[in-house]
Design an enzyme around this catalytic site. Structure first.
Site, PDB file in Angstrom:
ATOM      1  N   LYS A 137       0.752  -1.190  -0.088  1.00 28.81           N
ATOM      2  CA  LYS A 137       0.101  -0.050   0.222  1.00 28.81           C
ATOM      3  C   LYS A 137       1.006   1.099  -0.044  1.00 28.81           C
ATOM      4  O   LYS A 137       1.825   1.370   0.728  1.00 28.81           O
ATOM      5  CB  LYS A 137      -0.956   0.065   1.388  1.00 28.81           C
ATOM      6  CG  LYS A 137      -2.098   0.945   1.066  1.00 28.81           C
ATOM      7  CD  LYS A 137      -2.954   0.786   2.148  1.00 28.81           C
ATOM      8  CE  LYS A 137      -4.334   1.702   2.221  1.00 28.81           C
ATOM      9  NZ  LYS A 137      -5.205   1.274   3.309  1.00 28.81           N
ATOM     10  N   GLU A 161     -19.082  -5.465  10.810  1.00 29.70           N
ATOM     11  CA  GLU A 161     -19.833  -4.791  11.584  1.00 29.70           C
ATOM     12  C   GLU A 161     -20.938  -5.636  12.519  1.00 29.70           C
ATOM     13  O   GLU A 161     -21.088  -5.373  13.684  1.00 29.70           O
ATOM     14  CB  GLU A 161     -20.592  -3.711  11.081  1.00 29.70           C
ATOM     15  CG  GLU A 161     -19.785  -2.724  10.108  1.00 29.70           C
ATOM     16  CD  GLU A 161     -19.075  -3.048   8.834  1.00 29.70           C
ATOM     17  OE1 GLU A 161     -18.433  -2.339   8.302  1.00 29.70           O
ATOM     18  OE2 GLU A 161     -19.266  -4.598   8.385  1.00 29.70           O
ATOM     19  N   ARG A 177     -24.891  -1.869   8.560  1.00 32.61           N
ATOM     20  CA  ARG A 177     -24.494  -3.425   8.103  1.00 32.61           C
ATOM     21  C   ARG A 177     -24.830  -4.675   9.170  1.00 32.61           C
ATOM     22  O   ARG A 177     -24.664  -5.673   8.914  1.00 32.61           O
ATOM     23  CB  ARG A 177     -22.983  -3.368   7.496  1.00 32.61           C
ATOM     24  CG  ARG A 177     -22.755  -2.176   6.453  1.00 32.61           C
ATOM     25  CD  ARG A 177     -21.426  -2.402   5.936  1.00 32.61           C
ATOM     26  NE  ARG A 177     -21.473  -3.066   4.898  1.00 32.61           N
ATOM     27  CZ  ARG A 177     -20.460  -3.713   4.108  1.00 32.61           C
ATOM     28  NH1 ARG A 177     -19.114  -3.396   4.572  1.00 32.61           N
ATOM     29  NH2 ARG A 177     -20.527  -4.479   3.400  1.00 32.61           N
TER      30      ARG A 177
END
Length: 633
Positions: A280, A363, A391
């Site tokens: 990343k 979640e 969610r």
């Protein structure tokens, strides 16, 4: 002429030679860095996916084939290659490009996204539709190792392994979501990654054997796999067990190798996962060194690339309050679904690591872990963004509300959020929470009220939601918990009395209301900080002496504060006129938050104009009226 200047669309990319692709990838990476230095945006994740983006667009026909990006925050390169380079400096700005992929923006965007773990299910649906119609286009789903921890992704993968459609899955493994990844699956990915010598050996032997006779290369590959099973039985990985062919891990920054592999596996029967290992922030040293800081970058100077320090945020205030509360009570836990930085919990995670839980991008798990803690007498705080709580809504109902458990939901990013746009607008949570049994729903005006609400929530018990907006706020003195403000639960506060009308405001609209009626004795302002329970006695008292009540909220007008007030007034048969201002029933795009507040009628200028339209403005003095009739020279 730069290679990038020759490419406006994927078909232009295909005209380049394969040997040009590494150089092209470097130019594409430099363009992403340049644009993000001007506009900010999702820098580190887009840099990490450059070579993959180039390889996919070089090989596939993205108009016909479907490239399904999970989350979509890694797609700046994809946007550049699909005719949007000239618009990239508008990204996340009002009227400009979306920060994620959006089907309404481009035919090359296969899925509108913004939340994690949706790509595999969508790609499966597309594959089923393709096969039902006898089509033969390719479908490639790109999912990160962080998103793969989401239950939806794993459930979809299980179904893919059962149905076995022809489908390419690219697992982009950078060991990051936004924060570091957590969990057993992430450890397994690390286990696969360390065996690089096997990968290098396979690549070298394949090149050598292919030059002699192609079947020998396949034989060498099979021998390598057999050796891996012999030396490392644990390498019999779970993807094979789920019915998905697995290839990798391979270097995700070798565009030539990626192209070679994608070509050979794209037409294989059934689902195939290509596991690529990427960095990343690749190619930009500071982003590689701190991919969390540079995940969502602000603009920066290319010659002096530093991220400006942020002002004091609501999330900072919450994190500090959580630390103090946990110091005072060892039953307090904080749970987050992979949002340690965003929810202001870095310091808390260091101060109270034994009572800090990051469940990853899951979640629903965060909510039910909180329920389990509460069932055993602990005091969990689930720190979560408004749209991410959506969610886990089934778990909120089934596992918390029905049982009337002592779980606090600390809801960040409540209201409109600016550049993140439609998928992140936190404008529904008051509506879907206040209808649930036992729930309390509150929104503070300032940090003092935030602290008080969190402290009081722990005392009153039951499920409680305390919400706050994205952005900055004023610091408050660092006081011991026992010196924090003591609010009466469910109470409203009259900040300014009015002769004819009252603005009932909540959160950021409180200051808007005060600004709108400054110097106007006819209209009062109320800090309606509790949506449930409402301060019904004060509400009905105001209704009995006012001509008009106006609710103003940074929330969907349907189901929020205005709806709650309307229900009480209706049940009491109150004749007072009620005007409800908030976000209309629409999908709200990215934009400037304060400008959107004005557009939707509850910013300070819009409130002042509405008051004037209702005839509730301040009558001009005789001197002002006289001036207004004088000719202008």
């Amino acid at each position: 002429m730069a290679l990038l200047d020759k490419v406006s669309l994927p078909e232009d990319l295909k005209r380049l030679s394969r040997n040009d692709l590494p150089a092209f990838a470097r130019e594409l990476r430099s363009e992403i860095i340049r644009v993000c230095s001007l506009t900010g945006g999702h820098l580190a994740s887009s840099l990490g996916a450059v070579e993959l983006t180039v390889a996919l667009h070089y090989l596939l026909d993205a108009r016909r084939d479907r490239i399904v990006w999970d989350v979509g925050h890694q797609t700046y390169g994809h946007k550049i290659l699909t005719g949007r380079r000239h618009l990239l400096d508008t990204i996340r700005k009002p009227g400009g490009l979306a920060g994620f992929t959006a089907t309404s923006e481009s035919e090359y965007d296969a899925l509108t996204v913004g939340h994690a773990s949706t790509s595999l299910a969508a790609a499966l649906g597309m594959a089923l539709a393709r096969d039902a119609r006898g089509d033969d286009y390719d479908i490639a789903a790109v999912i990160g190792d962080g998103a793969l921890t989401g239950g939806m992704a794993l459930a979809a993968l299980n179904q893919i392994g059962h149905v076995k459609p022809r489908l390419l899955i690219v697992l982009n493994d950078n060991e990051m979501s936004i924060s570091e990844n957590v969990g057993a699956l992430n450890h397994y990915m690390g286990h696969l990654q360390v065996q690089r010598w096997f990968q290098k050996a396979e690549t070298r032997s394949k090149e050598a054997l292919s030059g002699i006779w192609e079947p020998l290369a396949d034989l060498g590959s099979r021998a390598k796999k057999a050796a891996r099973r012999f030396f490392d039985p644990a390498s019999a990985n779970p993807f094979h067990a789920m019915g998905v062919r697995y290839v990798g891990p391979v270097d995700g920054h070798d565009v030539i190798e990626l192209l070679y592999l994608l070509e050979h596996i794209r037409k294989l029967d059934g689902p195939t996962m290509l596991h690529i290992v990427t960095t990343k922030g690749k190619g930009y040293g500071i982003a590689e060194a701190d991919p969390i800081l540079w995940h969502g970058a602000t603009g920066f100077d290319l010659d002096n690339p530093v991220q400006a320090g942020k002002s004091y945020q609501w999330s900072d205030a919450f994190g500090e309050a959580a630390i103090r509360l946990a110091e005072a009570d060892d039953r307090i836990w904080v749970i987050t679904p992979a949002m340690r930085e965003g929810s202001g919990l870095v310091e808390y995670s260091q101060c109270h690591p034994e009572r800090y839980i990051d469940v990853g991008i899951a979640e629903d798990v965060a909510v039910t872990v909180g329920a389990g803690l509460a069932l055993r007498g602990e005091k969990p705080i689930v720190a979560i963004y408004s749209t991410f709580l959506q969610r886990g809504y089934d778990q909120v109902i089934h596992d918390v509300s029905m049982e009337n458990l002592d779980v606090i939901f600390a809801i960040d990013r409540a209201g409109l959020v600016g550049g993140d746009g439609a998928t992140h607008q936190g404008i529904y949570d008051m509506a879907f929470l206040r209808i649930l049994p036992h729930f309390s729903v509150a929104m503070p005006r300032d940090v003092l009220e935030l602290r008080s609400m969190l402290k009081k929530a722990l005392l009153i018990g039951g499920p409680v939601a305390v919400r706050w907006p994205r952005g900055g706020t004023e610091r408050a003195p660092d006081l011991p918990v026992d010196a924090w403000l003591d609010l009466e639960w469910g109470s409203w506060e009259v900040l300014k009395e009015g002769e004819d009308a009252y603005l009932l405001c909540i959160g950021p609209t409180v200051e808007y209301g005060l600004e709108a009626v400054q110097g106007n004795p006819r209209v009062g302002v109320v800090n309606a900080r509790f949506v449930k329970p409402l301060d019904e006695s004060l509400l009905l008292s105001l209704a009995s002496r006012a001509k008009v009540l106006i609710t103003a909220e940074d929330h969907a007008v349907a189901g929020g504060l205005g709806s709650a007030v309307a229900e009480v007034l209706q049940d009491a048969a109150s004749p007072v006129r009620l005007i409800r201002l908030g976000v209309p029933n629409m999908t709200v795009p990215h934009g400037d938050v304060k400008a959107q507040h004005e557009d939707f009628g509850f910013g300070p200028r819009a409130l002042r104009d509405r008051i004037e339209e209702l005839g509730l403005g301040v009558a001009p003095t005789a001197q002002e009226a006289d001036r207004a009739t004088q000719p202008v020279h």
